[in-house]
Design a protein around this motif. Structure first.
Motif, PDB file in Angstrom:
ATOM      1  N   VAL A 313       0.856  -1.058   0.025  1.00 17.34           N
ATOM      2  CA  VAL A 313      -0.030   0.087  -0.134  1.00 17.34           C
ATOM      3  C   VAL A 313       1.005   1.127   0.019  1.00 17.34           C
ATOM      4  N   ASN A 314       1.865   1.271   0.827  1.00 16.40           N
ATOM      5  CA  ASN A 314       2.645   2.422   1.108  1.00 16.40           C
ATOM      6  C   ASN A 314       3.458   2.678  -0.533  1.00 16.40           C
ATOM      7  N   VAL A 315       3.953   1.668  -1.186  1.00 17.99           N
ATOM      8  CA  VAL A 315       4.709   1.614  -2.501  1.00 17.99           C
ATOM      9  C   VAL A 315       3.647   2.261  -3.517  1.00 17.99           C
ATOM     10  N   LEU A 316       2.318   1.731  -3.463  1.00 18.04           N
ATOM     11  CA  LEU A 316       1.373   2.111  -4.396  1.00 18.04           C
ATOM     12  C   LEU A 316       1.138   3.511  -3.933  1.00 18.04           C
ATOM     13  N   LEU A 317       0.775   3.915  -3.053  1.00 17.09           N
ATOM     14  CA  LEU A 317       0.618   5.457  -2.488  1.00 17.09           C
ATOM     15  C   LEU A 317       1.721   6.345  -3.009  1.00 17.09           C
ATOM     16  N   ALA A 318       2.771   6.063  -2.949  1.00 20.92           N
ATOM     17  CA  ALA A 318       4.034   6.792  -3.269  1.00 20.92           C
ATOM     18  C   ALA A 318       3.723   6.952  -4.799  1.00 20.92           C
ATOM     19  N   LEU A 319       3.700   5.732  -5.684  1.00 29.19           N
ATOM     20  CA  LEU A 319       3.511   6.007  -6.996  1.00 29.19           C
ATOM     21  C   LEU A 319       2.595   6.790  -7.327  1.00 29.19           C
ATOM     22  N   THR A 320       1.367   6.697  -6.815  1.00 31.44           N
ATOM     23  CA  THR A 320       0.084   7.231  -7.060  1.00 31.44           C
ATOM     24  C   THR A 320       0.106   8.777  -6.887  1.00 31.44           C
ATOM     25  N   ILE A 321       0.694   9.345  -5.825  1.00 33.08           N
ATOM     26  CA  ILE A 321       0.848  10.676  -5.415  1.00 33.08           C
ATOM     27  C   ILE A 321       1.818  11.315  -6.678  1.00 33.08           C
ATOM     28  N   LEU A 322       3.032  10.486  -6.974  1.00 35.02           N
ATOM     29  CA  LEU A 322       4.008  10.949  -7.860  1.00 35.02           C
ATOM     30  C   LEU A 322       3.171  11.113  -9.346  1.00 35.02           C
ATOM     31  N   ILE A 323       2.453  10.139  -9.766  1.00 36.98           N
ATOM     32  CA  ILE A 323       1.914  10.112 -11.111  1.00 36.98           C
ATOM     33  C   ILE A 323       0.818  11.343 -11.216  1.00 36.98           C
ATOM     34  N   ALA A 324       0.172  11.543  -9.883  1.00 36.49           N
ATOM     35  CA  ALA A 324      -0.875  12.461  -9.771  1.00 36.49           C
ATOM     36  C   ALA A 324      -0.155  13.838  -9.907  1.00 36.49           C
ATOM     37  N   MET A 325       0.889  14.141  -9.221  1.00 36.42           N
ATOM     38  CA  MET A 325       1.529  15.344  -9.280  1.00 36.42           C
ATOM     39  C   MET A 325       2.082  15.717 -10.624  1.00 36.42           C
ATOM     40  N   ILE A 326       2.512  14.653 -11.398  1.00 35.16           N
ATOM     41  CA  ILE A 326       3.135  14.804 -12.696  1.00 35.16           C
ATOM     42  C   ILE A 326       2.006  15.043 -13.589  1.00 35.16           C
ATOM     43  N   GLY A 327       0.786  14.550 -13.356  1.00 38.03           N
ATOM     44  CA  GLY A 327      -0.367  14.674 -14.182  1.00 38.03           C
ATOM     45  C   GLY A 327      -0.939  16.082 -14.255  1.00 38.03           C
ATOM     46  N   ILE A 328      -1.108  16.520 -12.740  1.00 41.90           N
ATOM     47  CA  ILE A 328      -1.907  17.816 -12.526  1.00 41.90           C
ATOM     48  C   ILE A 328      -0.802  18.770 -13.184  1.00 41.90           C
ATOM     49  N   VAL A 329       0.579  18.971 -12.923  1.00 38.91           N
ATOM     50  CA  VAL A 329       1.650  19.714 -13.531  1.00 38.91           C
ATOM     51  C   VAL A 329       1.336  19.723 -15.148  1.00 38.91           C
ATOM     52  N   ASN A 330       1.349  18.706 -15.795  1.00 36.44           N
ATOM     53  CA  ASN A 330       1.237  18.600 -17.247  1.00 36.44           C
ATOM     54  C   ASN A 330      -0.058  19.306 -17.785  1.00 36.44           C
ATOM     55  N   THR A 331      -1.178  18.839 -17.102  1.00 36.79           N
ATOM     56  CA  THR A 331      -2.657  19.293 -17.511  1.00 36.79           C
ATOM     57  C   THR A 331      -2.765  20.786 -17.026  1.00 36.79           C
ATOM     58  N   LEU A 332      -2.225  21.381 -15.941  1.00 33.20           N
ATOM     59  CA  LEU A 332      -2.314  22.813 -16.188  1.00 33.20           C
ATOM     60  C   LEU A 332      -1.372  23.603 -16.813  1.00 33.20           C
TER      61      LEU A 332
END
Length: 439
Positions: A313-332
């Motif tokens: 869960v911790n590994v998946l959470l870290a990956l989720t946050i990283l991917i989400a942050m990259i996605g938000i930056v790219n989208t904006l």
């Protein structure tokens, strides 16, 4: 296409929850396929859902933030494909994290239920050899039974046999004492009749094989060859005994070298748990891997088996946050580039840099909430589906870890919004005249 995939996934989930086996696939495998298809359908349908969802989720912003909130809401709605793709990364990642957390909480709650409500003993003497034989020798259980302060003790053995052509795990107990220490639930027959050729079978297993009480089945052992056993009872659970159970007499005759993997112990009324525990420790002192456990230690030791889930869960959470942050930056950033002239005009009619930055941040907030709400919904629902599919395997309790889910969601939301700071600052620094002149 999305609706068709969603319907197919829903059928798979329904079959899994109902405990249905299909074409040789177990309910949990069918549920897993259904989960994958529903995830795929949600990604396909995302752009359709993004516009109304963003409108609804962003509806408080015009009231709270005025024109800045309205611009943020309209910007999130304007490109539903981009909003959906960014939210989908959050939905899939945090959805899987939520699923794991729900299953983990349900497993731990089910362990508590078994120990607290169905095991009537006070200690378990564990050989430390797992469930593959090589446990305590026969006299150990007798020595435990003879101890002052012990009301009842029963050994539990495990081995392998070929039943009706398939290799299966087989449990062995003393029918005179074991069922007083653990509530197995008898659906039919009499488990006390487990003699030299008696067999008890998990009810669901018997149904799938078409067996009933009184039927005979071939059981082959490595030491004694094939024997004919009569089904004496159908059991409602297999939590602690497995799907196949025979009496100590039959077990010892066909699997003589197995030994007791565990010994269940119940104290006599008024006996000192500390003194009896110390006596049990002395009895098994010659077995290096043996351990005497009280009820809380039994729970802790069993739950520890599932601790790797939390690491995943911790590994998946870290990956989720990283991917989400990259996605938000790219989208904006793409959003700012496309609206550079619009930003310049907005500044020209009086918007301040801070208002432009706030508009971008609130837009990120709407996108994040869209993904997070979907993630929690599918994560909890899929967790329930998996727990239901595994009900016959002992997962008797469904639990939603509210505090953990809220904490993970807040952490993900904060870090995702933190990623919006850079695009927001960049948007606020657009030069008014250069932006307006941009074609």
């Amino acid at each position: 296409l999305g609706l068709a995939v969603l319907a197919l996934g829903g059928v798979g989930l329904g079959l899994g929850v109902a405990g249905t086996e299909l074409a040789g696939y177990s309910p949990i495998m069918i549920s897993g396929a259904g989960i994958f298809l529903v995830f795929l359908a949600l990604v396909i349908l995302g752009p359709i859902a993004a516009r109304p969802a963003a409108t609804v989720l962003g509806s408080p912003l015009p009231v709270l933030r005025g024109v800045v909130g309205r611009l943020a809401q309209q910007n999130a709605v304007r490109n539903p494909k981009r909003t959906s793709s960014t939210g989908a990364a959050l939905m899939i990642g945090l959805g899987i994290v939520s699923l794991f957390l729900v299953v983990n909480a349900s497993v731990r709650s089910s362990i508590d239920d078994v120990v607290d409500n169905r095991f009537t003993g006070d200690f378990v003497v564990d050989s430390g050899t797992g469930f593959q034989g090589g446990g305590f020798e026969g006299p150990v259980a007798d020595q435990v039974n003879d101890q002052p302060g012990v009301d009842a003790a029963s050994g539990v053995r495990f081995g392998l046999a070929e039943i009706d052509g398939e290799v299966q795990g087989v449990g062995g107990v003393d029918p005179d004492t074991a069922f007083d220490l653990f509530d197995i639930g008898v659906a039919a027959g009499d488990p006390s009749a487990l003699d030299e050729d008696g067999l008890a079978v998990f009810e669901s297993t018997a149904e799938s094989e078409g067996w009933s009480v009184g039927d005979t089945v071939p059981v082959a052992f490595a030491e004694t060859g094939e024997q004919r056993f009569t089904i004496e009872a159908l059991l409602e659970t297999q939590d602690l005994t497995g799907a196949f159970l025979m009496g100590k007499e039959a077990f010892d005759a066909n699997l003589p070298d197995a030994g007791d993997n565990q010994i269940w112990v119940r104290l006599a009324e008024g006996a000192s748990a500390e003194e009896v525990g110390a006596a049990l420790e002395r009895i098994v002192a010659g077995y290096p891997s043996a351990e005497v456990q009280d009820l809380e230690e039994i729970k802790s030791a069993t739950k520890a088996i599932f601790d790797p889930i939390l690491l995943v869960v911790n590994v998946l959470l870290a990956l989720t946050i990283l991917i989400a942050m990259i996605g938000i930056v790219n989208t904006l950033i793409l959003s700012v580039i496309e609206r550079t002239r619009e930003i310049g005009l907005t500044r020209a009619v009086g918007a301040t840099r801070s208002q432009i930055r706030a508009t971008i941040r609130w837009e990120a907030f709407i996108i994040a909430v869209f993904g997070l709400v979907a993630a929690l919904a599918v994560g909890v629902f899929f967790g329930w589906a998996i727990v239901s599919a595994l009900a016959e395997q002992g997962l008797s309790e469904f639990r939603v870890p509210v505090a953990q889910l809220v904490g993970v969601t807040i952490l993900t939301a904060l870090l995702t919004l933190l990623a919006a700071v850079l695009p927001a600052v960049w948007a606020g620094r657009r030069q008014i005249l250069a932006a307006i002149a941009l074609e």
